[in-house]
Design a protein around this motif. Structure first.
Motif, short mmCIF file in Angstrom:
data_model
loop_
_atom_site.label_atom_id
_atom_site.label_comp_id
_atom_site.label_asym_id
_atom_site.label_seq_id
_atom_site.Cartn_x
_atom_site.Cartn_y
_atom_site.Cartn_z
N LEU A 131 0.83 -1.21 0.00
CA LEU A 131 0.00 0.00 0.00
C LEU A 131 0.87 1.26 0.00
N LEU A 132 1.91 1.25 0.79
CA LEU A 132 2.79 2.41 0.86
C LEU A 132 3.54 2.61 -0.45
N GLU A 133 3.98 1.50 -1.05
CA GLU A 133 4.71 1.57 -2.32
C GLU A 133 3.85 2.09 -3.46
N SER A 134 2.53 1.96 -3.34
CA SER A 134 1.64 2.40 -4.42
C SER A 134 1.76 3.90 -4.70
N GLY A 135 2.15 4.65 -3.69
CA GLY A 135 2.26 6.10 -3.84
C GLY A 135 0.95 6.85 -3.71
N GLU A 136 -0.16 6.12 -3.47
CA GLU A 136 -1.47 6.77 -3.43
C GLU A 136 -1.63 7.71 -2.25
N PHE A 137 -1.04 7.37 -1.11
CA PHE A 137 -1.16 8.25 0.06
C PHE A 137 -0.37 9.54 -0.15
N ASP A 138 0.82 9.41 -0.72
CA ASP A 138 1.62 10.60 -1.02
C ASP A 138 0.92 11.47 -2.06
N LYS A 139 0.35 10.81 -3.08
CA LYS A 139 -0.35 11.55 -4.14
C LYS A 139 -1.50 12.37 -3.57
N ALA A 140 -2.18 11.81 -2.56
CA ALA A 140 -3.33 12.50 -1.95
C ALA A 140 -2.89 13.52 -0.89
#
Length: 309
Positions: A131-140
């Motif tokens: 989940l962290l590697e997906s980058g989705e949290f950083d993107k948001a």
């Protein structure tokens, strides 16, 4: 404006609040589920202003219920941290949708990212790392990301009872924390004995893992309830604390309270200011109200408006 004074609400005849405990309980957090949150009419009557409220996502709970609970608690003025259990998230599109809904409907900008207790993953993810590697949290633009810690090991990850894989995962997350703008911390499973907790926290520091630790503590509850949850959640050697208590007839029918483990951790922290356990995270296994009242009586409180705007 009328004020609700949550500061040091002591029972008549109670021992004065321990200053070390009060310091450790500052900025504590608490965990709820949609069904337990429904039983609380207004969190403002129980929790100090600014208390972080985690929302546990149990397998089978619809995302609609999770988001609605987050919105309701956020509207009452609390920072909300929903769980993102990797093994129940089907794919990256689902992850992005959950993040967007929490953010858009409830103003959420923080998450507890964990593997989750599901044996067979529902889709592409089997660990928090994915989940962290997906980058989705950083993107948001999420401002805070917490990850799970297990002071007594995690048999889902290390079936042999060691902490080899758990430690390697935390080292990866330490490295990740240096690549993200989000603040990170470790939120742990609950345990009942301070000594193994302290030894585990010290071992992380020796391994170069300096993420702040928010130590999991089980709130007041019936002894039978705690033993049931402890076994289900894979609590390790500190389960003996409860088993020993169960053998004492004079204590068998009395509710468990986390006085001893909290006091010992607080004393250790007072004697070691650089101790990496920074906060307490409560699991209200005996009910949110009883846990909140215990925290208030032991100094984990503040003064806030009765009817905040």
């Amino acid at each position: 404006m009328a004020l609700l004074n949550f500061k040091k609400r002591e029972k008549p005849g109670a021992t004065p609040v321990n200053g070390q405990v009060e310091a450790l309980l500052k900025d504590y957090s608490i965990e709820v589920m949609p069904r337990t949150a429904e039983k609380v009419e207004d969190f403002r009557t129980l929790l100090p202003e600014g208390t972080r409220v985690y929302i546990a996502h149990i397998e089978g709970t619809p995302i609609d219920e999770m988001v609605a609970t987050a919105k309701r608690i956020a509207n009452e003025g609390y920072p909300v941290m929903p769980h993102f259990p990797a093994r129940i998230i089907k794919d990256r599109a689902t992850l992005a949708d959950w993040i967007a809904r929490y953010q858009g409907e409830a103003g959420v900008d923080q998450a507890l990212v964990l593997a989750g207790g599901v044996v067979t993953p529902h889709g592409d993810y089997d660990s928090a790392i994915g989940l962290l590697e997906s980058g989705e949290f950083d993107k948001a633009g999420f401002k805070r990301l917490h990850v799970a810690g297990h002071p007594e090991g995690n048999k889902d990850i290390d079936p042999d009872g060691s902490i080899t894989n758990v430690s390697a995962a935390l080292k990866w997350k330490q490295d990740f924390s240096e690549r993200t703008d989000a603040k990170m911390a470790i939120a742990t499973q609950f345990a009942f004995d301070a000594k193994p907790i302290i030894a585990w926290a010290d071992s992380l520091k020796e391994a170069g893992i300096d993420l702040p630790i928010h130590i999991g503590i089980a709130g007041p509850a019936k002894l039978q309830t705690l033993i049931k949850f402890a076994i289900a959640c894979g609590v390790g050697p500190s389960l003996k604390v409860l088993q020993k208590r169960a053998m004492d007839v004079s204590k068998l029918l009395l509710p468990y309270e986390p006085n001893d483990v909290i006091a010992e951790l607080a004393a250790h922290k007072a004697a070691n200011p650089d101790f990496n356990i920074t906060n307490v995270h409560f699991f209200p296994l005996g009910g949110i109200k009883s846990n909140a009242n215990w925290a208030i009586e032991h100094g984990g409180a503040s003064t806030r408006p009765a009817n905040p705007a």
